[in-house]
Write a protein that holds these residues in place. Structure first.
Motif, short mmCIF file in Angstrom:
data_model
loop_
_atom_site.label_atom_id
_atom_site.label_comp_id
_atom_site.label_asym_id
_atom_site.label_seq_id
_atom_site.Cartn_x
_atom_site.Cartn_y
_atom_site.Cartn_z
N GLU A 60 -27.56 22.57 -11.41
CA GLU A 60 -27.04 23.86 -10.90
C GLU A 60 -27.66 24.21 -9.55
O GLU A 60 -27.31 25.22 -8.95
CB GLU A 60 -27.35 25.00 -11.88
CG GLU A 60 -26.44 25.10 -13.08
CD GLU A 60 -25.13 25.86 -12.82
OE1 GLU A 60 -25.09 26.76 -11.98
OE2 GLU A 60 -24.12 25.51 -13.46
N TYR A 267 -17.80 21.83 -15.76
CA TYR A 267 -18.72 21.14 -16.65
C TYR A 267 -18.13 21.05 -18.04
O TYR A 267 -17.31 21.87 -18.46
CB TYR A 267 -20.11 21.80 -16.68
CG TYR A 267 -20.08 23.30 -16.80
CD1 TYR A 267 -19.97 23.91 -18.04
CD2 TYR A 267 -20.15 24.12 -15.67
CE1 TYR A 267 -19.95 25.29 -18.16
CE2 TYR A 267 -20.13 25.50 -15.77
CZ TYR A 267 -20.03 26.07 -17.02
OH TYR A 267 -20.00 27.43 -17.13
N ALA A 280 -16.39 26.31 -15.81
CA ALA A 280 -15.94 27.69 -15.97
C ALA A 280 -15.40 28.12 -14.61
O ALA A 280 -15.81 27.59 -13.58
CB ALA A 280 -17.11 28.58 -16.37
N ARG A 323 -20.83 37.00 -15.43
CA ARG A 323 -22.19 36.69 -15.00
C ARG A 323 -22.70 37.85 -14.14
O ARG A 323 -21.95 38.37 -13.32
CB ARG A 323 -22.20 35.42 -14.15
CG ARG A 323 -21.50 34.21 -14.74
CD ARG A 323 -21.43 33.14 -13.67
NE ARG A 323 -20.74 31.93 -14.07
CZ ARG A 323 -19.44 31.71 -13.89
NH1 ARG A 323 -18.66 32.63 -13.35
NH2 ARG A 323 -18.91 30.56 -14.26
N ARG A 349 -25.79 32.60 -12.82
CA ARG A 349 -25.31 31.43 -13.57
C ARG A 349 -26.37 30.88 -14.52
O ARG A 349 -26.14 29.86 -15.17
CB ARG A 349 -24.92 30.30 -12.59
CG ARG A 349 -23.78 30.63 -11.66
CD ARG A 349 -23.47 29.47 -10.73
NE ARG A 349 -22.94 28.34 -11.42
CZ ARG A 349 -21.65 28.11 -11.65
NH1 ARG A 349 -20.76 28.97 -11.21
NH2 ARG A 349 -21.25 27.05 -12.31
N1 GLY Z 1 -24.17 28.14 -15.69
C1 GLY Z 1 -22.81 27.88 -15.62
C2 GLY Z 1 -21.95 29.00 -15.29
O1 GLY Z 1 -22.40 30.10 -15.03
O2 GLY Z 1 -20.77 28.81 -15.29
#
Ligand code: GLY
Length: 394
Positions: A60, A267, A280, A323, A349
């Motif tokens: 990430e 992912y 996503a 998020r 994230r």
């Molecule tokens: N950590 C992956 C996302 O926020 O999509």
């Protein structure tokens, strides 16, 4: 879910019962000082209930985010112990923590060049990241498309099941005598320039020695919060799919697979129980969580390019979460400019990844009044005119 006595008073009031709020509450109850209450209108209904649970500090990583990398690596290193302690404290609930590793793959020569640069960046930082040819990538994951041109194997980016994590945190909190109260905090109570509690949607008030704000993208909108104490936190919508791998097709994938497809992070996270999570989207359009046909189409289209076999699998669920994005995409941890108010929000994230380290750092601050070294770059004071970073609001 417990009820409050009239005029309830507690040592620590946590506003927000997602993974961050629950983990801080659990750790704070074990460490002290004293009693902990968590208020949330629907504990666990935030982003973690939707998230895939990839624990990916390396894959990430964005250029220029090295302090965040240090925090993410520290949390990743704590995860195995955190999960084991949580299983014990919850009376045996498994969190789905799995040391599976991740491969990031490239589809065309431009993607491959970008991944090569990322690999060089990883090497400069001393990270465990190995270059793979397309053939080597397919040897690790035979379901990858023949078009995959190369990739990176990152052995230490793992996964957890955020829904199981929430369930275990919830049980551990109850067993640690944290009072989980189903109510919305509708006003922060401030007296004499100090946060002293909250008024709730039920009409009750709770007074508290310290208030922890862990309400994700809603944190800065709490009425009563003085201006300038927290920066605005953007809701960044992510749509996500859950497919089911029938027994006959297992193992479909053995590790997390990711790629950047048409500029979007994609992912695929395979769980041991056969769930396959595809995420996503990244959308900045306010607080809505509608799942759209376009979002589902794009995820399936891009995932199908990487793993053509996914279109054979049953689609079990579509969902969307928000998020919480701070202005610099790094979390807000520790004291705010308002004495008595402590932040644990803005994880963008990385909320699931950063849960153990957030719980440890924030509970340490609550107990000692000292900002731990690792948390210093992340206090909300970095957005305040007075940038003092320790003992600011104990
Ligand atoms: N950590 C992956 C996302 O926020 O999509």
């Amino acid at each position: 879910m417990s009820r409050l006595l009239p005029g309830a008073r507690t040592d620590v009031l946590v506003i927000g019962g997602g993974v961050i709020g629950l983990a801080v509450a659990w750790r704070a109850a074990r460490r002290g000082p004293g009693n902990v209450i968590v208020v949330d209108p629907g504990h666990g209904r935030g982003a973690a209930g939707v998230a895939a649970g990839m624990l990916a500090p390396v894959t990430e990583l964005q250029y220029g985010e090295e302090p965040l990398l240090r925090l993410g690596m520290a949390s990743n290193r704590r995860y195995a112990d955190f999960a084991a302690e949580l299983t014990e404290a919850s009376g045996g609930l498994d969190t789905g923590y799995r040391r599976c590793g991740t491969i990031a793959v490239a589809q065309d020569s431009d993607d491959r060049e970008e991944l090569r640069e990322l690999h060089a960046f990883h090497q400069r930082l001393g990270l465990d990241s190995t270059w793979l040819t397309g053939r080597e990538a397919r040897r690790l994951e035979p379901m990858l498309a023949p078009a995959v041109r190369g990739g990176l194997h990152v052995a230490d980016d793992h996964q957890v099941d955020p829904r199981r994590l929430l369930t275990a945190l919830y049980a551990a909190c109850e067993r640690a005598n944290v009072l989980l109260h189903r109510a919305e905090a509708v006003e922060l109570l401030v007296e004499g320039g100090r946060a002293v509690g909250a008024r709730l949607s039920t009409g009750e008030t709770v007074t508290a020695g310290q208030v922890v704000l862990a309400a994700g993208p809603h944190s800065h909108r709490l009425p009563g919060l003085p201006e300038g104490v927290l920066p605005a936190i953007r809701p960044v919508k992510g749509q996500i799919l859950r497919l089911r791998v029938p027994d006959a097709y297992r193992p479909f994938l053995s590790r997390n697979v990711r790629a950047v497809v048409r500029g979007q992070h994609l992912y695929i996270v395979p769980r041991e129980n056969g769930e396959l999570v595809i995420g996503a989207t990244t959308e900045e359009q306010g607080y809505g969580t509608t799942v759209t046909a376009g979002g589902v189409y794009e995820l399936l289209r891009d995932a199908h390019e990487l793993i053509p076999g996914i279109t054979e699998l049953p689609l079990a669920e579509t969902s969307a979460g928000l998020r919480p994005g701070s202005p610099d995409n790094a979390p807000l941890l520790g004291p705010t400019a308002l004495p008595g108010l402590v932040a644990a929000t803005g994880h963008y994230r990385n909320g699931v990844l950063l849960t153990p380290v957030t719980a440890d750092l924030v509970s340490e601050y609550l107990a000692t009044g000292e900002v731990p070294e690792l948390a210093r770059p992340f206090t909300p004071l970095r957005f305040s005119p007075d940038r003092s970073t320790t003992k600011a609001s104990a």
